[in-house]
Design a protein around this motif. Structure first.
Motif, PDB file in Angstrom:
ATOM      1  N   SER A  42       0.828  -1.214   0.000  1.00 40.26           N
ATOM      2  CA  SER A  42       0.000   0.000   0.000  1.00 40.26           C
ATOM      3  C   SER A  42       0.860   1.260   0.000  1.00 40.26           C
ATOM      4  N   SER A  43       1.992   1.241   0.651  1.00 37.24           N
ATOM      5  CA  SER A  43       2.855   2.427   0.701  1.00 37.24           C
ATOM      6  C   SER A  43       3.391   2.770  -0.685  1.00 37.24           C
ATOM      7  N   PHE A  68       2.643   6.157  -3.122  1.00 37.09           N
ATOM      8  CA  PHE A  68       3.743   6.976  -3.642  1.00 37.09           C
ATOM      9  C   PHE A  68       3.626   7.152  -5.152  1.00 37.09           C
ATOM     10  N   GLU A  69       3.273   6.070  -5.872  1.00 36.94           N
ATOM     11  CA  GLU A  69       3.136   6.177  -7.327  1.00 36.94           C
ATOM     12  C   GLU A  69       1.975   7.082  -7.705  1.00 36.94           C
ATOM     13  N   ALA A  70       0.902   7.077  -6.910  1.00 36.26           N
ATOM     14  CA  ALA A  70      -0.243   7.939  -7.221  1.00 36.26           C
ATOM     15  C   ALA A  70       0.103   9.413  -7.028  1.00 36.26           C
ATOM     16  N   PRO A 121       6.643  10.202 -15.248  1.00 37.90           N
ATOM     17  CA  PRO A 121       6.873   8.737 -15.280  1.00 37.90           C
ATOM     18  C   PRO A 121       7.757   8.303 -14.101  1.00 37.90           C
ATOM     19  N   MET A 122       7.479   7.133 -13.610  1.00 41.23           N
ATOM     20  CA  MET A 122       8.261   6.591 -12.499  1.00 41.23           C
ATOM     21  C   MET A 122       9.658   6.210 -12.976  1.00 41.23           C
TER      22      MET A 122
END
Length: 686
Positions: free
Chosen positions: A574-575, A579-581, A586-587
């Motif tokens: 979930s963490s 963070f990606e949201a 782009p990651m």
């Protein structure tokens, strides 16, 4: 001299006060006149008799009213429970000892063995003190229980093994022809310097030398009958024949494992017609394939629910072969092989595995008796009580280490250990009977002996008495008295037992024990005769709860495969999802483990920040070309002046930097090996 005030104290007539010179309160003794005697001048004079009292604190005290010194008091209460139990069940053990030893030695051996049972792990210097507080010292009086005396007794027992064999023969006389004799061995630690202490097959795991002790156990009597000590590195197959000959085992049915091959005693079986055997053979034995014993021709169901196949065959020499195949056990062996292959990531040899499938779950016996195959299987399964006795031998009695040094001491010590093990077998029998009848809660043998040892009884009272006779030291737990009565060591009224049970909040209900369960190896020829097996606690393995059943009933289509434990590979927690949201753009690509190639650690970054000027080029590994090592010249070269250094340089293969720095002027050319051309030897100048 007696003072006048002491003489004036009222005392009986015809007495005299005598000053004994003692520093205690009994300094002035009152002695009676016993008559007259002639003095040195041939005159008549009084003669003093025995002491009848003392002048203490200005008054006469008769001797009869003076109490004995506390230090001279004898013990009035002794430990009763454990000693009484040993005495009640081990009478035949003591009688056989009296037939082989003197009364004094028999009492000492019996006392030492009983103390090893009631006080597990007792040290050699504690026998005397432990015996004095127990009724063992009253029932079997003996002297010589000091540390040195016990050590000497153990050593002397080992010097006369014929006396020990005589005792074993008395125990073997109780074995009948139809009774089973179960043979097995046990290894125990022995670090003494003797011929029996040898490295065994398990020394590389345990890290110490061991001795081997082989025991014979009578299943019907539920007790050990004989024993012998061997070297720790001796195989059971080699000691098998010597054990039968040395103990003169001439009757009974020998039941042993695969480590005791019957071929070693074939001549003894012919010599003793009352001696029989039941022994398993190895699965790779040629006789199994020669007689096609794996082709079982009958089936049955055991009481444990296992389906079995069996075959019986009479051989040309009159012996019988029995093969029993347990289908359930065979499947378990297959699963174990496959799981081991998966764990070791080894390859599976299909042809070899297919050939071995026929022997999985099978056991083949060889015997000289015509028996039912399931009787043979039951006899072999009854070897387990001897394994339990070995567990008691090592853990309950704490005899897993030989605390002696010489070979004779090891033999004598193991004889006393045998007596202690025999006593424990006899103690366990009545306790198991009470547990089977539901009259006793299951407790460990050591706990039971500790509870019984808490019960003390007056020495002057009758040995066996009533619970309410007032001659007991009440133990901390009432269950100890209850156990004492149930074992037949004391008398009590029924109302007393009921009151104890009500205080404990329990009633003597029957409990299901392993002995009450039907024999797993008993056979039912038909399925209808099979008794239902009691299910253990918890939900059966593989069953589903109510929630799962409702979910499957409402699910449309095939149920998905059940996910294993843990988060699936590649999933994100979930963490990471949060963070990606929240990340804009782009990651970045996930960095692998370790420091990136070409990056610098913290130490190098700090060094570059403090360095003045441009950083020098990084040196390649190894010594630079043309550089010289740090080997210094000899102490002689460094101590000589520069002018005398060069003559020594010809003996050096490599010149060091220190030598070059100390040399004045250009370095001379290195001389080639050998004498220069045109030079002369010293012989030419002579």
């Amino acid at each position: 001299m007696v003072p006048d005030d002491i003489k004036k104290v009222d005392r009986p007539r015809n007495t005299v006060v005598v000053d004994t010179g003692s520093k205690s309160s009994r300094r002035y003794a009152v002695r009676e006149r016993s008559g007259y005697k002639k003095t040195c001048n041939n005159n008549a004079g009084p003669r003093n008799g025995k002491t009848i009292g003392y002048i203490v604190n200005g008054r006469y005290v008769p001797k009869s009213s003076i109490h004995q010194d506390v230090v001279k008091n004898r013990r009035e209460m002794l430990q009763y429970g454990a000693a009484a139990l040993v005495h009640s069940v081990c009478k035949d053990v003591y009688e056989d000892l009296n037939k082989c030893f003197t009364v004094e030695d028999a009492n000492r051996i019996f006392t030492i063995a009983s103390l090893r049972v009631t006080n597990p792990g007792i040290a050699c210097n504690r026998y005397s003190s432990k015996a004095k507080i127990s009724f063992i010292s009253v029932l079997y009086p003996c002297i010589g229980l000091s540390k040195n005396s016990v050590s000497s007794l153990i050593e002397n027992l080992g010097k006369a093994p014929s006396r020990l064999k005589e005792y074993y023969s008395l125990r073997l006389e109780r074995v009948k022809e139809y009774q089973n004799l179960i043979l097995d061995g046990v290894l125990k630690q022995d670090t003494g310097d003797n011929a029996l202490s040898m490295p065994s097959a398990k020394t590389h795991l345990k890290g110490h030398k061991e001795i081997s002790v082989i025991y014979a156990y009578n299943q019907e009597m539920s007790e050990v009958v004989c024993a012998k000590v061997y070297q720790g590195n001796m195989l059971d197959a080699k000691a098998f024949r010597d054990f039968i000959l040395d103990n003169k085992i001439t009757r009974g049915t020998i039941v042993c494992d695969k480590g005791f091959p019957v071929s070693k005693i074939s001549d003894l079986l012919e010599r003793y017609p009352d001696l029989h055997y039941i022994a398993p053979i190895k699965r790779n034995d040629k006789r199994i394939s020669e007689h096609n014993m794996l082709a079982c021709d009958s089936t049955a169901i055991l009481n444990n629910g296992h389906m079995v196949m069996y075959k019986k065959l009479k051989l040309a020499d009159g012996t019988f072969m029995y093969t029993v195949r347990d289908v359930t056990r065979g499947e378990a062996e297959k699963h174990a092989i496959l799981n081991r292959i998966n764990d070791d990531t080894a390859s599976l040899d299909g042809d070899k595995f297919l050939e071995s499938m026929w022997i999985h779950g099978t056991i083949t016996f060889l015997s000289d008796m015509d028996l039912d195959p399931f009787d043979v299987l039951e006899y072999y399964s009854n070897r387990w009580p001897l394994e339990i006795e070995f567990d008691h031998y090592k853990n309950t009695l704490d005899l897993d280490i030989a605390m002696v040094q010489s070979k004779q001491a090891v033999i004598g010590n193991e004889f006393i250990n045998f007596i202690a093990t025999l006593m424990l077998c006899k103690i366990i029998s009545p306790i198991k009977k009470l547990e089977k009848d539901g009259e006793l809660t299951r407790l460990s043998i050591r706990t039971i002996l500790e509870d019984l040892s808490d019960i003390d009884r007056n020495v002057d009272a009758p040995f066996r008495g009533h619970i309410d006779d007032g001659c007991w030291n009440v133990p901390a737990r009432d269950s100890a008295f209850e156990l004492l009565v149930k074992l037949g060591l004391a008398d009590a009224s029924q109302s007393y037992l009921e009151s104890i049970s009500s205080k404990n909040g329990r009633s003597p209900k029957s409990r299901t024990r392993a002995a009450d369960k039907p024999d797993d190896y008993a056979c039912n020829e038909t399925v209808t005769d099979l008794k239902p097996i009691k299910r253990g606690p918890g939900r059966p393995k593989g069953s589903k709860n109510k929630k799962t059943l409702l979910q499957e009933a409402s699910f449309v289509g095939p149920m998905p495969k059940k996910r294993g434990r843990g988060r699936p590979a590649g999933s994100r927690n979930s963490s990471l999802v949060e963070f990606e949201a929240a990340f804009v753009g782009p990651m970045p690509k996930k960095r692998g483990r370790g420091r990136p190639a070409g990056s610098r650690n913290r130490k190098l970054v700090e060094f570059e920040a403090s360095f003045v000027g441009p950083m020098p080029a990084k040196r390649k590994p190894g010594r630079p070309a043309g550089s010289k090592n740090k080997r210094t010249t000899t102490s002689l070269e460094s101590s000589l002046p520069v002018s005398k250094i060069w003559p020594w340089a010809k003996y050096s293969r490599k010149h060091t930097r220190e030598f070059h720095a100390a040399f004045v002027g250009p370095m001379p050319a290195k001389r080639r090996p050998g004498r220069p051309p045109g030079s002369k030897t010293t012989r030419a100048y002579v």
